[in-house]
Scaffold this motif. Structure first.
Motif, mmCIF file in Angstrom:
data_model
loop_
_atom_site.group_PDB
_atom_site.id
_atom_site.type_symbol
_atom_site.label_atom_id
_atom_site.label_comp_id
_atom_site.label_asym_id
_atom_site.label_seq_id
_atom_site.Cartn_x
_atom_site.Cartn_y
_atom_site.Cartn_z
ATOM 1 N N MET A 237 0.852 -1.189 0.000
ATOM 2 C CA MET A 237 0.000 0.000 0.000
ATOM 3 C C MET A 237 0.887 1.238 0.000
ATOM 4 O O MET A 237 1.940 1.247 0.634
ATOM 5 N N ALA A 250 0.975 -4.514 5.262
ATOM 6 C CA ALA A 250 -0.067 -4.032 4.354
ATOM 7 C C ALA A 250 -1.338 -4.870 4.500
ATOM 8 O O ALA A 250 -2.454 -4.337 4.466
ATOM 9 N N ILE A 276 -3.453 0.361 -3.617
ATOM 10 C CA ILE A 276 -3.344 -0.967 -3.035
ATOM 11 C C ILE A 276 -2.839 -1.912 -4.118
ATOM 12 O O ILE A 276 -3.536 -2.185 -5.102
#
Length: 314
Positions: A237, A250, A276
């Motif tokens: 991320m 993450a 993402i």
């Protein structure tokens, strides 16, 4: 006496026929004066040239010294801060820059798949609507990255575009697009649970991400996970202005987001960006506001941002 009387004659022969008279003396003085002036000017020019060269050597030496990497014997002190954190875009260096050689082994993780937050990965359109596909009421927007995917990422065939309409909000078909041609196949993306679809655009398989459109976000009882992905699918991320995280960190952030986020509205707002990265190589992008994220609707989740800031040390 005869020899003494012959001295002027011998001197004249040695002087090449020149007479050692007052005229010769004057010429010798004149030549000496000119020679002195010439030597002075030449010396001055050489002094100037040598001074310039010395200055250049000092300058170049200073540049080369400044370009040398920091010593590898300097360790980063635990808890030490190299950069004072300020609002996004205003980081101020307060100490000498630290090179990767200065950091303890394992402090830096790099991934060639990480995409920075300086630009949007959503494709822009030329009309009033962005490039999209609507499937059963859900809307998916074309991503500019990647510009093509492998057919191995395709899941179930969802159907074919039943209507091509430059104003999809006015369309009445089950699958409507202003980008994908009528009759073209639309597929789910493996492992994305409805958060992404794929179709051919310009001869290449392209990805579309689920977003809010014309006042519509969720169309039933979907959760945030239904419009994004499961934690296990997250590789990294990045949050604009705050750096990024990878791996388990993450994935834990995604768990917090899915568990604690509260639905706020059907709209999409925010000037920041959260990207993402997925384990399948694809990337999702969400707009970020004050403790909110949005793509398919806007969701509030202060706990997510607190956890992110703590992980990156902001």
């Amino acid at each position: 006496m005869k020899a003494l009387n012959q001295l002027p004659e011998i001197a004249a022969r040695q002087l090449g026929g020149l007479a050692a008279d007052a005229q010769l003396k004057a010429r010798i003085k004149l030549n000496a004066a000119e020679s002195k002036t010439h030597n002075y000017r030449t010396t001055a020019r050489w002094q100037i040239a040598l001074s310039v060269c010395a200055a250049l050597v000092l300058c170049v030496g200073g540049v080369l010294w400044a370009m040398q990497p920091a010593t590898t014997n300097t360790a980063l002190l635990p808890g030490g801060s190299v950069i004072d954190s300020h609002p996004a875009g205003n980081a101020v260096v307060t100490q000498a820059p630290v090179t990767s050689a200065d950091l303890p082994h394992g402090s830096i993780t790099m991934s060639t798949g990480i995409i920075g937050n300086d630009t949007s990965i959503f494709a822009s359109g030329q009309g009033s609507s962005f490039p999209l596909i609507t499937v059963g009421g859900a809307t998916y927007r074309l991503l500019s990255f990647p510009d093509g995917i492998s057919s191995s990422l395709l899941g179930t065939k969802l159907g074919e575009v039943s209507e091509f309409n430059i104003e999809p909000a006015l369309g009445s078909g089950d699958i409507v697009s202003n980008t994908v041609g009528q009759g073209s196949a639309v597929y789910a993306v493996n492992g994305m649970d409805g958060a992404m679809v794929a179709a051919e655009v310009g001869g290449s398989l392209r990805v579309f991400q689920r977003v809010s459109y014309a006042g519509t976000a969720t169309i039933g009882g979907e959760t945030l996970e239904d419009t994004l992905c499961k934690p296990g699918n997250v590789a990294w991320m990045t949050l604009s202005g705050h750096g990024g995280v990878e791996g388990e960190a993450a994935q834990e952030l995604m768990r917090i987001l899915l568990r604690d986020a509260d639905f706020q509205s059907t709209g999409m707002s925010g000037s920041g960006s959260l990207k993402i990265g997925l384990t399948n190589g694809l990337t999702l992008q969400l707009a970020v506001g004050d403790d909110t994220i949005s793509a398919c609707g806007t969701w509030s989740c202060p706990a997510f941002f607190e956890a992110f800031y703590q992980i990156v040390g902001w």
